[in-house]
Design a protein around this motif. Structure first.
Motif, PDB file in Angstrom:
ATOM      1  N   MET A  32       0.834  -1.114   0.035  1.00 34.14           N
ATOM      2  CA  MET A  32       0.009  -0.152   0.011  1.00 34.14           C
ATOM      3  C   MET A  32       0.904   1.380   0.028  1.00 34.14           C
ATOM      4  N   ASP A  33       2.013   1.020  -0.271  1.00 34.47           N
ATOM      5  CA  ASP A  33       3.067   2.344  -0.258  1.00 34.47           C
ATOM      6  C   ASP A  33       2.578   3.233  -1.496  1.00 34.47           C
ATOM      7  N   TRP A  34       2.042   2.767  -2.327  1.00 31.07           N
ATOM      8  CA  TRP A  34       1.792   3.630  -3.504  1.00 31.07           C
ATOM      9  C   TRP A  34       0.433   4.616  -3.064  1.00 31.07           C
ATOM     10  N   LEU A  35      -0.259   4.461  -2.219  1.00 29.66           N
ATOM     11  CA  LEU A  35      -1.043   5.434  -1.329  1.00 29.66           C
ATOM     12  C   LEU A  35      -0.443   6.656  -0.716  1.00 29.66           C
ATOM     13  N   THR A  36       0.699   6.281  -0.075  1.00 24.49           N
ATOM     14  CA  THR A  36       1.282   7.406   0.692  1.00 24.49           C
ATOM     15  C   THR A  36       2.418   7.999   0.195  1.00 24.49           C
ATOM     16  N   THR A  37       2.937   7.360  -0.752  1.00 19.72           N
ATOM     17  CA  THR A  37       4.191   7.902  -1.574  1.00 19.72           C
ATOM     18  C   THR A  37       3.937   8.038  -3.248  1.00 19.72           C
TER      19      THR A  37
ATOM     20  N   PRO B  94       3.987   8.479  -6.886  1.00 22.54           N
ATOM     21  CA  PRO B  94       4.956   7.788  -7.942  1.00 22.54           C
ATOM     22  C   PRO B  94       5.715   9.205  -8.391  1.00 22.54           C
ATOM     23  N   HIS B  95       7.055   8.639  -8.477  1.00 23.11           N
ATOM     24  CA  HIS B  95       8.085   9.627  -9.017  1.00 23.11           C
ATOM     25  C   HIS B  95       9.106   9.039  -9.984  1.00 23.11           C
ATOM     26  N   MET B  96      10.081   9.813 -10.731  1.00 25.19           N
ATOM     27  CA  MET B  96      10.892   9.329 -11.550  1.00 25.19           C
ATOM     28  C   MET B  96      12.110   8.596 -10.588  1.00 25.19           C
TER      29      MET B  96
ATOM     30  N   THR C 221      15.171   7.861  -8.599  1.00 25.36           N
ATOM     31  CA  THR C 221      16.160   8.931  -8.228  1.00 25.36           C
ATOM     32  C   THR C 221      17.507   9.099  -9.143  1.00 25.36           C
ATOM     33  N   SER C 222      18.136   7.746  -9.801  1.00 27.97           N
ATOM     34  CA  SER C 222      19.238   7.932 -10.444  1.00 27.97           C
ATOM     35  C   SER C 222      18.808   8.803 -11.751  1.00 27.97           C
ATOM     36  N   LYS C 223      17.628   8.567 -12.266  1.00 33.02           N
ATOM     37  CA  LYS C 223      17.352   9.085 -13.569  1.00 33.02           C
ATOM     38  C   LYS C 223      17.229  10.566 -13.136  1.00 33.02           C
ATOM     39  N   LEU C 224      16.468  10.908 -12.049  1.00 28.61           N
ATOM     40  CA  LEU C 224      16.351  12.361 -11.933  1.00 28.61           C
ATOM     41  C   LEU C 224      17.549  12.996 -11.567  1.00 28.61           C
ATOM     42  N   SER C 225      18.354  12.288 -11.039  1.00 29.76           N
ATOM     43  CA  SER C 225      19.883  13.207 -10.896  1.00 29.76           C
ATOM     44  C   SER C 225      20.621  13.316 -11.984  1.00 29.76           C
TER      45      SER C 225
END
Length: 295
Positions: free
Chosen positions: A1-6, A8-10, A12-16
């Protein structure tokens, strides 16, 4: 259920990697074209330095009389002139004359540059819908971007000094004059434009003799707002070397000097009120003059 509280994002390595690529590209651009861009602004720096030197090195009674004369010519109102002189005398009495003249010099140059660039852009937006579609999102970004963010690309391109601060102030303050010039021209009564066309006016004659005079109150409001925003940006621009009333305010913030910050802040308010009253009075006088000339 982490997708409900976090959210969705790119990854971290790709964003950096994306951020590093953008930063590297901007740094390469700065190394390649920074010197050329800096030399392009040399005339502007010369103008700014000379205007500041004139206001700070000329004996204060002459500067005071000159400002009072300008206020009188613009407003023809003794109350405004008296308020201008009294405000400047109080500022000088509290030992803020030199910093105030530096700020006035900066605001004058910023206003001239903003008018030179902003009014033609506003006219273009009013005349061409495609220009308005392009400019409106850009102006939205310029007006909502946090003012501190403007300092980052300016400092990377031009370094620390007067011209980078000037450019940051102009970019921050120019949107109102562009928007209100566009708005003022578009709000001109279509019947007036049809009458001008019926008398055989060219596009330039219609703009000069009909649209600009009728849009003048709105354009002057844009100039007024540009001046106010430029004064608001002075304190932030002091972080990159802009001298004037902003630097003592910044010093007061860093060292918790209450009176230093309040006194210089009130001096900025006084200068803002002078610019506001004089520009508004001049706009009203100019509109009455154009109404007499053009009927």
């Amino acid at each position: 259920m982490d997708w409900l509280t976090t959210f969705p994002h790119m990854e971290t390595s790709k964003l950096s990697a994306l951020k590093r690529a953008i930063d590297a590209g901007f740094r390469d651009f700065t190394r390649t074209y920074g010197s050329g861009i800096e030399s392009f602004f040399d005339p502007l720096q010369y103008f700014l330095v000379q205007s500041e030197r004139f206001l700070t090195q000329t004996p204060w009674p002459i500067v005071l009389l000159g400002i009072a004369a300008i206020a009188w010519v613009a407003s023809r109102n003794w109350k405004i002139v008296a308020g201008t002189v009294i405000t400047l005398l109080i500022i000088g009495y509290f030992d803020m004359w030199t910093d105030t003249m530096k700020t006035v010099s900066m605001i004058l140059v910023c206003t001239i540059l903003a008018i030179t660039v902003g009014i033609p852009l506003g006219i273009l937006m009013a005349k061409a819908n495609w220009a308005q579609r392009i400019m409106n999102p850009i102006l939205d970004v310029m007006q909502t971007m946090p003012s501190f963010v403007y300092l980052i690309p300016v400092v990377m391109l031009l370094g620390i000094g007067k011209v980078p601060g000037l450019m940051a102030v102009v970019v921050y303050a120019i949107p109102p004059i562009i928007r209100l010039t566009n708005l003022g021209i578009r709000m001109v009564d279509p019947d007036m434009i049809e009458a001008a066309d019926a008398f055989g006016s060219s596009g330039w004659q219609r703009l000069r003799n009909v649209q600009m005079p009728l849009a003048l109150p709105t354009i002057m409001a844009g100039i007024n707002q540009t001046i106010m925003m430029a004064l608001a940006m002075v304190v932030i621009a002091s972080m990159i070397g802009v001298q004037g009333l902003g630097q003592p305010v910044l010093k007061a913030i860093n060292n918790q000097y209450f009176t230093l910050g309040v006194f210089n802040g009130l001096a900025i308010v006084g200068i803002a009120i002078i610019f506001d009253r004089v520009s508004q009075a001049y706009g009203k006088r100019l509109q009455r003059h154009l109404e007499v000339v053009h009927g």
